[in-house]
Design a protein around this motif. Sequence first.
Motif, PDB file in Angstrom:
ATOM      1  N   LYS A   1      -7.513  10.916  11.652  1.00  0.00           N
ATOM      2  CA  LYS A   1      -6.754  10.058  12.128  1.00  0.00           C
ATOM      3  C   LYS A   1      -7.110   8.756  11.368  1.00  0.00           C
ATOM      4  O   LYS A   1      -8.017   8.795  10.705  1.00  0.00           O
ATOM      5  N   HIS A   2      -5.915   8.004  11.475  1.00  0.00           N
ATOM      6  CA  HIS A   2      -6.035   6.730  10.433  1.00  0.00           C
ATOM      7  C   HIS A   2      -7.264   5.805  10.760  1.00  0.00           C
ATOM      8  O   HIS A   2      -7.682   5.573  11.771  1.00  0.00           O
ATOM      9  N   ASN A   3      -7.979   5.634   9.597  1.00  0.00           N
ATOM     10  CA  ASN A   3      -9.222   4.828   9.420  1.00  0.00           C
ATOM     11  C   ASN A   3     -10.334   5.375  10.353  1.00  0.00           C
ATOM     12  O   ASN A   3     -11.269   4.486  10.760  1.00  0.00           O
ATOM     13  N   ASP A   4     -10.215   6.635  11.068  1.00  0.00           N
ATOM     14  CA  ASP A   4     -11.395   7.055  11.508  1.00  0.00           C
ATOM     15  C   ASP A   4     -12.252   7.825  11.168  1.00  0.00           C
ATOM     16  O   ASP A   4     -11.998   9.064  10.979  1.00  0.00           O
ATOM     17  N   MET A   5     -13.364   7.316  10.766  1.00  0.00           N
ATOM     18  CA  MET A   5     -14.304   8.153  10.238  1.00  0.00           C
ATOM     19  C   MET A   5     -15.264   9.069  10.651  1.00  0.00           C
ATOM     20  O   MET A   5     -15.583   9.962  10.127  1.00  0.00           O
TER      21      MET A   5
ATOM     22  N   LEU B   1       2.297  -8.256  15.953  1.00  0.00           N
ATOM     23  CA  LEU B   1       2.024  -8.386  14.405  1.00  0.00           C
ATOM     24  C   LEU B   1       1.235  -7.219  14.081  1.00  0.00           C
ATOM     25  O   LEU B   1       0.133  -6.939  14.882  1.00  0.00           O
ATOM     26  N   VAL B   2       1.173  -6.269  13.259  1.00  0.00           N
ATOM     27  CA  VAL B   2       0.435  -5.372  12.654  1.00  0.00           C
ATOM     28  C   VAL B   2      -0.071  -5.471  11.520  1.00  0.00           C
ATOM     29  O   VAL B   2       0.764  -5.800  10.497  1.00  0.00           O
ATOM     30  N   GLY B   3      -1.432  -5.368  11.226  1.00  0.00           N
ATOM     31  CA  GLY B   3      -1.804  -5.717   9.894  1.00  0.00           C
ATOM     32  C   GLY B   3      -3.200  -6.584  10.091  1.00  0.00           C
ATOM     33  O   GLY B   3      -3.509  -7.359  10.735  1.00  0.00           O
ATOM     34  N   VAL B   4      -3.811  -6.537   9.045  1.00  0.00           N
ATOM     35  CA  VAL B   4      -5.229  -7.403   9.043  1.00  0.00           C
ATOM     36  C   VAL B   4      -4.631  -8.607   8.493  1.00  0.00           C
ATOM     37  O   VAL B   4      -3.774  -8.974   7.790  1.00  0.00           O
ATOM     38  N   PRO B   5      -5.508  -9.886   8.921  1.00  0.00           N
ATOM     39  CA  PRO B   5      -5.046 -11.157   8.428  1.00  0.00           C
ATOM     40  C   PRO B   5      -4.967 -11.492   6.765  1.00  0.00           C
ATOM     41  O   PRO B   5      -4.015 -12.221   6.438  1.00  0.00           O
TER      42      PRO B   5
ATOM     43  N   ILE C   1       0.368   1.079   3.172  1.00  0.00           N
ATOM     44  CA  ILE C   1       1.843   0.213   3.342  1.00  0.00           C
ATOM     45  C   ILE C   1       2.193   0.485   4.678  1.00  0.00           C
ATOM     46  O   ILE C   1       3.121  -0.371   5.102  1.00  0.00           O
ATOM     47  N   ASN C   2       2.028   1.471   5.292  1.00  0.00           N
ATOM     48  CA  ASN C   2       2.586   1.790   6.530  1.00  0.00           C
ATOM     49  C   ASN C   2       1.904   1.124   7.746  1.00  0.00           C
ATOM     50  O   ASN C   2       2.485   0.946   8.749  1.00  0.00           O
ATOM     51  N   THR C   3       0.563   0.705   7.467  1.00  0.00           N
ATOM     52  CA  THR C   3      -0.037   0.070   8.852  1.00  0.00           C
ATOM     53  C   THR C   3      -0.573  -1.326   8.559  1.00  0.00           C
ATOM     54  O   THR C   3      -1.295  -2.019   9.249  1.00  0.00           O
ATOM     55  N   ALA C   4      -0.586  -1.813   6.972  1.00  0.00           N
ATOM     56  CA  ALA C   4      -1.167  -3.192   6.646  1.00  0.00           C
ATOM     57  C   ALA C   4      -2.536  -3.277   6.970  1.00  0.00           C
ATOM     58  O   ALA C   4      -2.858  -4.488   7.369  1.00  0.00           O
ATOM     59  N   ASP C   5      -3.386  -2.174   7.088  1.00  0.00           N
ATOM     60  CA  ASP C   5      -4.891  -2.409   7.093  1.00  0.00           C
ATOM     61  C   ASP C   5      -5.500  -1.749   6.071  1.00  0.00           C
ATOM     62  O   ASP C   5      -5.188  -0.970   5.384  1.00  0.00           O
ATOM     63  N   VAL C   6      -6.981  -2.230   5.881  1.00  0.00           N
ATOM     64  CA  VAL C   6      -7.676  -1.775   5.179  1.00  0.00           C
ATOM     65  C   VAL C   6      -8.487  -0.516   5.425  1.00  0.00           C
ATOM     66  O   VAL C   6      -8.852  -0.452   6.418  1.00  0.00           O
ATOM     67  N   CYS C   7      -8.741   0.315   4.242  1.00  0.00           N
ATOM     68  CA  CYS C   7      -9.656   1.504   4.723  1.00  0.00           C
ATOM     69  C   CYS C   7     -10.934   0.975   4.541  1.00  0.00           C
ATOM     70  O   CYS C   7     -11.592   0.237   3.836  1.00  0.00           O
TER      71      CYS C   7
END
Lengths: 488, 536
Positions: free
Chosen positions: A198-202, A365-369, A237-243
């Motif tokens: 799952k996305h970014n789910d460690m 708005l989706v994504g990190v600042p 690119i699809n969720t605009a957040d960082v790993c």
Amino acid sequence: MVQAFYEAPAYHLILEGILILWIIRLLFSKTYKLHETYKLTEKEKEDLIEEWQPDPLVPPISKDHPSLNYDVVTGPPSHKIIINGKECINFASFNFLGLLDNERVKQKALASLKKYGVGTCGPRGFYGTFDVHLELESRLAKFMKTEEAIIYSYGFATIASAIPAYSKRGDIIFVDEAACFSIQKGLQASRSFIKYFKHNDMEDLERLLKEQELEDQKNPRKARVTRKFIVVEGLYINTADVCPLPELVKLKYKYKVRIFLEESMSFGVLGEHGRGVTEHFGVNIDDIDLISANMENAVASIGGFCCGRSFVIDHQRLSGQGYCFSASLPPMLAAAAIEALNIMEEDPGTKCCSVHSNLTPGLRLVGVPFAPALHLQLDRSSGSRDSDMQLLRNIVDYCMQRQVALTLARYLEKEERFLPPPRYVNVGGNHASWVGCSQRFQSDPWDELAKCKNSTVKAVELIVVAVPHTDQYDLQSNNNSRRTDKKE
Amino acid sequence: MSFSPAVRYFLEKHDWSHVVWLLSCRAELLINDHPHLFSVGSVHSHVPNNSSLYKKPFVESFEETPLLVAVLTYMGYGILTIFGYLRDFLRQWNIEKCHVAREREEQKDFVPLYQDFENFYTRNLYMRIRDNWNRPICSVPGAKMDLVERVSHDYNWTFEHTGKVVKDVINMGSYNYLGFAENIGACADAAVKATHKYGAGVSSTRCEMGNLDIHEELEQLVARFLGVESSMAFGMGFATNSMNIPALTGKGCLILSDELNHASLVLGARLSGSTIRVFKHNNMQSLEKLLRDAIVHGQPRTHRPWKKILIVVEGIYSMEGSVVRLPEVIALKKRYKAYLYLDEAHSIGALGPNGRGVVDYFGLDPKDVDIMMGTFTKSFGAAGGYIGGKKELIDYLRTHSHSALYATSMSPPVAQQIITSMKIIMGEDGTKLGADRLRQLSENTTYFRRKLRDMGFIIYGNDDSPVVPMMLYMPAKIGAFGREMLKRNIGTVVVGFPATPIIESRARFCISAAHTREMLDTVSHLANLKPIYICI
């Protein structure tokens, strides 16, 4: 022996004789196979060939398919862009550092064009290696502080050729669900086992790794030759957040998997000097086995590169398909990339500052600042993807009429593994370079940004909020007439 | 250890593969001087079955490998393999210094990234003659080029640039068929203007903000050039194949692909998920048999009828120099209702009286080919690829191609270069430059092929193809040929295993319209390495 023959009882001899005769009969009888029940005659084959009708080569496309008619851009695709004859502010190109119309970059490209011409007329192995390519590779390696770098002539092909060069049939790859399309094609070409977490789910990733460890313990011989990789993106690119890179590195050493990092969006943008997400988190770059990025976003050229240790990168020179079997990058684009790198190194302050708009009603708005490209998504979905896309298209058209260029994020619906919800992309990082060269614009760039926000808000008020029950899409035509009625 | 340099010298310079090469050279001298004593392999001249479909004679020849040569080649490879094992053994026991890059200390207990045997060929065979490839150049890749001089002090493990430049090396390796690789002239001027106007990059995909007016102009021009209804251009030739074949076929479809198709076609076919069946190279009987079996028996096991059958062929095959038998393929395609995908990477601009490719060469109707694909790298001196066909096809690709939705569009100066060069070839710029170049290319091709054949070399391929493979066979000859030609200021391309079958290593010449008669004479004269044989 003849004596034994005489002494044997009669029934024995008769039985033996019958058996011998039976064997002779079997030997000489015609063999038949169970499958041969149908052997078609020539006439039947001709009939089958006559009757067979193939499907049409391509299914028909309706005239109002959203991706059919592209918007035509006249003139340079920089901050101010002329789309379909209308001049707009460009919030849609991935021109993060604003280097697309930088004069120095253009001059270097022109100098290279005058020396080398345009094309290279050959792959890297056959007189297609120019000194510019070697220089770009060594500059990239020096910039990223790795041992070696390798250049590809197309951004999409970079990670799509790198993954199958290392991971073959039988290997295991753990991938984030939100991986971009080029990673998916690379995974498909590698024929390995793919496991999505799952996305970014460690925790999910750790669970998968633990399961794999148990499997390995059952079969240690196979485990000794099965390579394991984790493929993640620095900035998705699809969720605009960082790993979460530090946790990933910890998992790497705990479970002995290698990490491939795709940094197309974060190269040049994140980190103090623009070295990407490794610098942003302060992770030692040697801990990442392979970093791949394309030079089409921040670096404003064409192509892509991979960097890492020589042990890893050198292998791609003979087994990277997009490297060996394809013509090399035109030297003028390589020269443009070198100059863009120079500019990035000289001025580390040109990075993105945040563009966090307020939550507009109806949009999220989706994504990190600190991401350079953000997604604006509908708050409530109408239930059908097509109608959502149509709604967003209306918003984008409305904004374009008011001279703000946005773009709808397009996906191949049938091909994507985990299709992201409909949204459009707002590239806010563009204005960072405006702060540096705001004298070029008559108005203050922050005004332009505010204008964008206002237009979006207005569009949302008119279109999204005004539609009370989203499943009644016969209101679509009402929306359109309402838009043309209201004049700004 | 102290004697390791001596050991390495002995192994590199005086190893037995050298001896085998010397022996084979003497053997070849013997064969050439007394041909009646040795039965040289038969010459397969392919005369097509349906000669009525061809408007002019179709002459291709692939001479069979002589037996003695084949035996000596296998012996050469065998000796090299034995030495390879010996060297690996020495390296493992640290008797010989190891130059191979190693894994990090912290990751020593990870599963090894490469299997030892995968790299056996690279370490022991490829490394010996690695200096023949990846030669850097520092000028326009035209008829003559400047090479960056590089030396290796440790037998090709690392290279150093001396800082000198080897000037005016005759370029027989670049794909510069019509001589458009130039930095002066109309094309370069137009590209300069385009860079001033648009910049170098685009930073957006075709369907978002990357569709410039120059792309639309390019696509209309390409459609006119090919004689099709509509076309679409992409930023990379390799990616054109690997991203569009999956958009056209899928599960339940059949792809019939030639044995020697390019890696991009193979990758595209694999990514599409269709069933792939391979027919023998340019062999129409094999193709017809596969077509009949496919339609009659349907999909394997379920016997459902196939949704679509796609035949994938290339115009000119770059390793063989052969031209596809297009009239027969089209006749088969019409009879069995299959679709045809023609990859004209090397043949567009290079074949045909008007330079329109293999369709023009055979005088056929472009509308018979369903999907015409090609690249701009070779004859147009730019980069990128295109697909041309009916309007429905291109509309479908605009909406469903992976490249249009996810990959950046073509760079503007590159697009401008294609537009200018295409106009020159079509004669629309008002000069006769295009027609002159086309004529020059076909004259050069005929002359060079005849010259080499008269000298006794084994040349593969069609008489009209500008790609001229010259057989070398022996592994040691690959290295020797490449190096000797460079010493004589000629840059050639040599290819061995795995790009070609193991005993059929070859040198490949790419003729260009920019080559003059004198250059071709020099090359063919110096390619005859007899003086070396005699000096031994």
